[in-house]
Design a protein around this motif. Structure first.
Motif, PDB file in Angstrom:
ATOM      1  N   THR A 243       0.851  -1.195   0.000  1.00  0.00           N
ATOM      2  CA  THR A 243       0.000   0.000   0.000  1.00  0.00           C
ATOM      3  C   THR A 243       0.881   1.237   0.000  1.00  0.00           C
ATOM      4  N   THR A 244       0.391   2.265  -0.667  1.00  0.00           N
ATOM      5  CA  THR A 244       1.061   3.561  -0.641  1.00  0.00           C
ATOM      6  C   THR A 244       0.452   4.404   0.468  1.00  0.00           C
ATOM      7  N   PRO A 245       1.267   4.909   1.390  1.00  0.00           N
ATOM      8  CA  PRO A 245       0.709   5.699   2.491  1.00  0.00           C
ATOM      9  C   PRO A 245      -0.140   6.856   1.982  1.00  0.00           C
ATOM     10  N   GLY A 246      -1.347   6.982   2.519  1.00  0.00           N
ATOM     11  CA  GLY A 246      -2.236   8.065   2.130  1.00  0.00           C
ATOM     12  C   GLY A 246      -2.971   7.847   0.829  1.00  0.00           C
ATOM     13  N   SER A 247      -2.748   6.692   0.166  1.00  0.00           N
ATOM     14  CA  SER A 247      -3.378   6.455  -1.128  1.00  0.00           C
ATOM     15  C   SER A 247      -4.810   5.960  -0.953  1.00  0.00           C
ATOM     16  N   ILE A 248      -5.653   6.258  -1.939  1.00  0.00           N
ATOM     17  CA  ILE A 248      -7.028   5.772  -1.920  1.00  0.00           C
ATOM     18  C   ILE A 248      -7.128   4.400  -2.584  1.00  0.00           C
ATOM     19  N   HIS A 249      -6.042   3.930  -3.187  1.00  0.00           N
ATOM     20  CA  HIS A 249      -6.059   2.642  -3.869  1.00  0.00           C
ATOM     21  C   HIS A 249      -6.060   1.512  -2.848  1.00  0.00           C
ATOM     22  N   ALA A 250      -6.698   0.401  -3.206  1.00  0.00           N
ATOM     23  CA  ALA A 250      -6.676  -0.786  -2.360  1.00  0.00           C
ATOM     24  C   ALA A 250      -5.281  -1.404  -2.372  1.00  0.00           C
ATOM     25  N   PRO A 251      -4.940  -2.176  -1.343  1.00  0.00           N
ATOM     26  CA  PRO A 251      -3.632  -2.848  -1.332  1.00  0.00           C
ATOM     27  C   PRO A 251      -3.446  -3.704  -2.580  1.00  0.00           C
ATOM     28  N   VAL A 252      -2.209  -3.728  -3.078  1.00  0.00           N
ATOM     29  CA  VAL A 252      -1.874  -4.490  -4.277  1.00  0.00           C
ATOM     30  C   VAL A 252      -1.161  -5.768  -3.855  1.00  0.00           C
ATOM     31  N   ALA A 253      -1.605  -6.907  -4.400  1.00  0.00           N
ATOM     32  CA  ALA A 253      -1.015  -8.196  -4.039  1.00  0.00           C
ATOM     33  C   ALA A 253       0.304  -8.399  -4.773  1.00  0.00           C
ATOM     34  N   GLY A 254       1.252  -9.007  -4.084  1.00  0.00           N
ATOM     35  CA  GLY A 254       2.539  -9.351  -4.662  1.00  0.00           C
ATOM     36  C   GLY A 254       3.008 -10.690  -4.128  1.00  0.00           C
ATOM     37  N   GLU A 255       4.164 -11.134  -4.626  1.00  0.00           N
ATOM     38  CA  GLU A 255       4.710 -12.432  -4.213  1.00  0.00           C
ATOM     39  C   GLU A 255       6.192 -12.280  -3.910  1.00  0.00           C
ATOM     40  N   VAL A 256       6.632 -12.887  -2.811  1.00  0.00           N
ATOM     41  CA  VAL A 256       8.041 -12.821  -2.419  1.00  0.00           C
ATOM     42  C   VAL A 256       8.870 -13.574  -3.457  1.00  0.00           C
ATOM     43  N   GLU A 257       9.831 -12.879  -4.037  1.00  0.00           N
ATOM     44  CA  GLU A 257      10.688 -13.463  -5.059  1.00  0.00           C
ATOM     45  C   GLU A 257      12.037 -13.877  -4.496  1.00  0.00           C
ATOM     46  N   LEU A 258      12.502 -13.162  -3.467  1.00  0.00           N
ATOM     47  CA  LEU A 258      13.815 -13.456  -2.883  1.00  0.00           C
ATOM     48  C   LEU A 258      13.872 -12.919  -1.467  1.00  0.00           C
ATOM     49  N   VAL A 259      14.373 -13.758  -0.548  1.00  0.00           N
ATOM     50  CA  VAL A 259      14.716 -13.318   0.803  1.00  0.00           C
ATOM     51  C   VAL A 259      16.238 -13.323   0.870  1.00  0.00           C
ATOM     52  N   SER A 260      16.832 -12.141   0.977  1.00  0.00           N
ATOM     53  CA  SER A 260      18.285 -12.030   0.878  1.00  0.00           C
ATOM     54  C   SER A 260      18.973 -12.828   1.978  1.00  0.00           C
ATOM     55  N   ALA A 261      20.138 -13.392   1.633  1.00  0.00           N
ATOM     56  CA  ALA A 261      20.963 -14.087   2.621  1.00  0.00           C
ATOM     57  C   ALA A 261      21.855 -13.114   3.386  1.00  0.00           C
ATOM     58  N   LEU A 262      21.822 -11.836   3.015  1.00  0.00           N
ATOM     59  CA  LEU A 262      22.663 -10.834   3.650  1.00  0.00           C
ATOM     60  C   LEU A 262      21.810  -9.805   4.372  1.00  0.00           C
ATOM     61  N   VAL A 263      22.442  -9.092   5.296  1.00  0.00           N
ATOM     62  CA  VAL A 263      21.803  -8.006   6.025  1.00  0.00           C
ATOM     63  C   VAL A 263      22.320  -6.687   5.473  1.00  0.00           C
ATOM     64  N   ASP A 264      21.409  -5.757   5.227  1.00  0.00           N
ATOM     65  CA  ASP A 264      21.811  -4.426   4.770  1.00  0.00           C
ATOM     66  C   ASP A 264      22.685  -3.777   5.849  1.00  0.00           C
ATOM     67  N   PRO A 265      23.935  -3.388   5.516  1.00  0.00           N
ATOM     68  CA  PRO A 265      24.842  -2.876   6.555  1.00  0.00           C
ATOM     69  C   PRO A 265      24.402  -1.552   7.156  1.00  0.00           C
ATOM     70  N   ASP A 266      23.636  -0.762   6.426  1.00  0.00           N
ATOM     71  CA  ASP A 266      23.195   0.538   6.943  1.00  0.00           C
ATOM     72  C   ASP A 266      21.898   0.404   7.731  1.00  0.00           C
ATOM     73  N   ARG A 267      20.937  -0.312   7.190  1.00  0.00           N
ATOM     74  CA  ARG A 267      19.629  -0.419   7.851  1.00  0.00           C
ATOM     75  C   ARG A 267      19.560  -1.557   8.867  1.00  0.00           C
ATOM     76  N   GLN A 268      20.505  -2.522   8.764  1.00  0.00           N
ATOM     77  CA  GLN A 268      20.484  -3.709   9.625  1.00  0.00           C
ATOM     78  C   GLN A 268      19.153  -4.462   9.502  1.00  0.00           C
ATOM     79  N   THR A 269      18.653  -4.517   8.286  1.00  0.00           N
ATOM     80  CA  THR A 269      17.456  -5.286   7.974  1.00  0.00           C
ATOM     81  C   THR A 269      17.770  -6.212   6.802  1.00  0.00           C
ATOM     82  N   VAL A 270      16.876  -7.136   6.551  1.00  0.00           N
ATOM     83  CA  VAL A 270      17.061  -8.096   5.450  1.00  0.00           C
ATOM     84  C   VAL A 270      16.254  -7.614   4.241  1.00  0.00           C
ATOM     85  N   PRO A 271      16.890  -7.352   3.109  1.00  0.00           N
ATOM     86  CA  PRO A 271      16.138  -6.964   1.912  1.00  0.00           C
ATOM     87  C   PRO A 271      15.329  -8.148   1.370  1.00  0.00           C
TER      88      PRO A 271
END
Length: 370
Positions: A243-271
């Protein structure tokens, strides 16, 4: 977080305890010993109990993601020859068709290449005439056949040079504009998502950025920044809602294509890469969006009422009923939280009974005893 003001029902308990301690007498309403809180019969507070059960994992919290074009649906356009930008016909966000002119470049290399081709063609004509002449002379026995062999080799070499020069011009994939200018053309139909061409700018085939990039936005990628604990629960193929914050559009469905094996060094999250159909153009590249994931075939987890879980500094605690108005102080590890429930990852088993109301009173009694 422990509140700084006690509930009204606790005031008489603390007053009684304080008076008892001042007189050197044991507490009248509770006792804390060996990791347990035991309540006396005269304790005015009432504590509700509930049996621990398991259930589906709580919904994952939303995370932030960034919209990007799909690499395989993106075509960058580089200038095949060095020169200076003379004009542009597009802006970022414009729709173009394959073969449309994008950026005009003035160069001295194009006339040079055409001159090489003309020279190579002239060489072919000259060498061909020489071979024809030597063939007549050899037939008339006026010259050695060796000279004819050399002339034919030189003709083959001239023809190869002409083919190379002609192929080099064709490979430019540009539209000629005047004697020394050419238009860089769109390599596919789509949207202009990047443009690096200002009037007078020096451009060339070795530059880092393309002068323009065209992308098909019927599909986009969302790169979600997922906490490491949550990433461990995700699998390729899991469903996501964008969803886009503040948008009037309904949530758009997607599918996970890749769960990274690495951690983003700046955000400390997994892309986490999510591919999303975007026929309605609800998602735009470079936008920040909210992403929520749907669990795929996850094992049941222990879920308890939010009121059962209290914090004592860095520790998370629940009180387990052990009978005879006594409660064990149990340290637990929690997972996801909602408004009314908390997942308990470690420390509780299904079938145990825990305090679900006034657990903070028991914690205050433990702290006061300490």
């Amino acid at each position: 977080m422990i509140r700084s003001t006690f509930p009204a029902v606790l005031i008489p308990l603390l007053f009684t305890l304080a008076c008892a301690e001042a007189e050197g007498q044991p507490p009248r309403h509770w006792a804390v010993d060996d990791g347990r809180v035991s309540l006396g019969q005269s304790t005015p507070a009432r504590f509700e109990l509930a049996e621990v059960t398991t259930g589906e994992p709580l919904p994952a919290p939303k995370v932030t993601g960034r919209v990007q074009a799909v690499e395989l649906l993106t075509s960058p356009s580089y200038p095949p020859l060095a020169g200076r930008v003379e004009a542009t016909r597009v802006r970022i966000g414009d729709q173009v068709a394959e073969g449309d002119p994008l950026v005009q470049v003035r160069t001295t290399d194009l006339p040079a290449l055409e001159g090489e081709l003309a020279s190579a063609r002239l060489q072919v004509q000259t060498k061909a005439a020489t071979v024809e002449k030597l063939e007549r002379m050899v037939e008339a026995k006026l010259t050695a056949e060796h000279d004819l062999i050399i002339a034919r080799a030189e003709l083959d070499e001239a023809r190869l040079s002409a083919r190379t020069a002609r192929a080099q011009l064709r490979s430019l994939s540009v539209a000629r504009s005047g004697d020394s200018s050419f238009w860089i053309l769109a390599q596919r139909s789509g949207t202009v998502v990047q443009l690096d061409a200002t009037l007078g700018q020096q451009v060339g085939p070795s530059q880092a950025l393309p002068v323009a990039t065209i992308a098909d936005l019927d599909e986009v990628l969302v790169i979600a920044d997922v906490p490491q604990r949550e990433a461990a629960r995700l699998q390729v193929g899991a469903q996501a809602w964008v969803t886009t914050p503040g948008s009037i559009h309904a949530p758009v469905a997607g599918e996970v294509e890749l769960v990274s094996a690495l951690v983003d060094p700046d955000r400390q999250t997994v892309p986490v890469r999510v591919r999303v159909a975007n026929n309605e153009r609800a998602l735009r590249p470079n936008a920040y969006v909210d992403v929520a994931f749907t669990a795929v075939d996850q094992d049941p987890v222990v879920r308890v009422p939010a009121g059962a879980v209290v914090r004592d500094g860095p520790q998370t605690i629940v009180f387990v009923d052990v009978g005879t108005r006594s409660f064990e102080i149990r340290k637990v590890e929690v997972g996801r939280r909602s408004k009314n429930e908390v997942e308990v990852i470690r420390g509780l088993a299904s079938g145990e009974n825990i305090v679900t109301t006034n657990a903070l009173l028991l914690l205050n009694a433990v702290d006061l005893d300490a």
